[in-house]
Design a protein around this motif. Structure first.
Motif, mmCIF file in Angstrom:
data_model
loop_
_atom_site.group_PDB
_atom_site.id
_atom_site.type_symbol
_atom_site.label_atom_id
_atom_site.label_comp_id
_atom_site.label_asym_id
_atom_site.label_seq_id
_atom_site.Cartn_x
_atom_site.Cartn_y
_atom_site.Cartn_z
ATOM 1 N N PRO A 17 0.829 -1.209 0.000
ATOM 2 C CA PRO A 17 0.000 0.000 0.000
ATOM 3 C C PRO A 17 0.857 1.250 0.000
ATOM 4 O O PRO A 17 2.054 1.208 0.275
ATOM 5 C CB PRO A 17 -0.780 -0.127 1.313
ATOM 6 N N THR A 18 0.230 2.372 -0.327
ATOM 7 C CA THR A 18 0.874 3.663 -0.162
ATOM 8 C C THR A 18 0.615 4.132 1.268
ATOM 9 O O THR A 18 -0.521 4.146 1.731
ATOM 10 C CB THR A 18 0.297 4.687 -1.157
ATOM 11 N N SER A 27 8.661 1.758 1.893
ATOM 12 C CA SER A 27 7.818 2.912 1.620
ATOM 13 C C SER A 27 8.658 4.177 1.522
ATOM 14 O O SER A 27 9.245 4.622 2.513
ATOM 15 C CB SER A 27 6.786 3.086 2.746
ATOM 16 N N ARG A 56 -5.065 0.866 4.540
ATOM 17 C CA ARG A 56 -4.219 1.437 3.487
ATOM 18 C C ARG A 56 -4.350 0.717 2.140
ATOM 19 O O ARG A 56 -4.384 1.389 1.096
ATOM 20 C CB ARG A 56 -2.747 1.445 3.920
ATOM 21 N N THR A 81 -5.416 2.759 -1.158
ATOM 22 C CA THR A 81 -4.512 2.785 -2.305
ATOM 23 C C THR A 81 -5.226 2.312 -3.565
ATOM 24 O O THR A 81 -5.090 2.916 -4.642
ATOM 25 C CB THR A 81 -3.285 1.910 -2.030
ATOM 26 N N ALA A 114 -7.530 5.046 -4.849
ATOM 27 C CA ALA A 114 -6.946 6.394 -4.874
ATOM 28 C C ALA A 114 -7.283 7.156 -6.143
ATOM 29 O O ALA A 114 -7.375 8.392 -6.129
ATOM 30 C CB ALA A 114 -5.432 6.313 -4.690
#
Length: 272
Positions: A7-8, A71, A222, A226, A229
């Motif tokens: 995930p971001t 990340s 998350r 993501t 998004a």
């Protein structure tokens, strides 16, 4: 690697509950024995924004500590902690994906805080990580062990509905992302380690509007955020549906909203 593992991340959102999230790491470190090296060499897998990695320098002030994370957003936040430490050690951070991390040097301690649940097949990585420990070194980690709690169960149920299954149904954490305590004990003890496994359920008392949603926006939600998004309207609709489910599952009281949260801990010491 499954989409749920990449995930971001939003460091600011994650750190909104920093005190609650740091407590299990401190409880883990309290059971880590003295390290054999002076100064010690330490790797932190899944270091996130670096705030708990810095705690390692308080326990081992002369150590060279490297935080690893996949990340870029988290590593950018962690930069604030990099450099010489007050006790004469050093703290640095580098990009690395824990599932593929292959140690190129030896360590006194390899530690991971709330990260291995995102690493598919992490049991298979233990032999190489233990090989990278010096004699008497330690592998220590803690992971959330509450995938059956309403926090996650409701998210999965919503993600499996007709409206959402094609968008988020395949990206959420699976129910087998963390093993039972007995599985970790058998694996680590079978690899020749003196192993201590335990679980703790924390009753986090959270404040504010929809605090459980605010908590999970920094972690378990998350992957869905993501995946959605590129469609803000859909993202907001999913979050609103999930928020309403959480409000019913975690009612507020005059003193706050209670979030029961079970975590699994492991400390495995390599034979000296």
């Amino acid at each position: 690697m499954p989409a749920a593992a990449t995930p971001t991340w939003d460091p600011a959102q994650y750190l909104r509950h920093a005190d609650h999230r740091a407590r299990p790491f401190n409880d883990l470190l309290a059971r880590v024995p003295d390290l054999p090296g002076t100064p010690a060499r330490i790797a932190d897998l899944g270091c996130g924004p670096g705030n708990v990695t810095a705690v390692l320098a308080e326990r081992w002030p002369t150590a060279h500590i490297t935080g690893h994370d996949n990340s870029p957003e988290m590593l950018e936040q962690a930069k604030a902690y990099a450099g010489p430490t007050a006790g004469g050690g050093r703290l640095d951070f580098t990009f690395a994906d824990a599932v593929a991390w292959a140690p190129t040097e030896t360590y006194d301690l390899i530690v991971s805080n709330a990260a291995l649940q995102w690493v598919e097949g992490h049991l298979d990585a233990f032999p190489a990580w233990l090989d990278a420990l010096v004699p008497g070194g330690t592998l220590a980690f803690q992971v959330p062990n509450n995938i059956d709690a309403p926090l996650h169960a409701l998210m999965r149920e919503l993600g499996a509905t007709a409206r959402w299954k094609d968008r988020v149904g395949e990206v959420l954490r699976r129910t087998d992302s963390v093993h039972t305590p007995a599985v970790y004990l058998d694996k680590l003890a079978g690899l020749g380690c003196a192993t201590d496994i335990w679980e703790t359920t924390y009753l986090h008392v959270l404040q504010g509007q929809d605090p459980v949603l605010d908590w999970v926006k920094g972690t378990g939600l998350r992957p869905a955020l993501t995946a959605l998004a590129d469609d803000p309207d859909a993202r907001d609709a999913f979050v609103t549906e999930y928020r309403d489910l959480l409000r019913a599952a975690y009612p507020s009281a005059a003193y706050g909203t209670v979030l029961p949260f079970r975590r699994l801990f492991a400390v495995a010491r390599k034979e000296a």
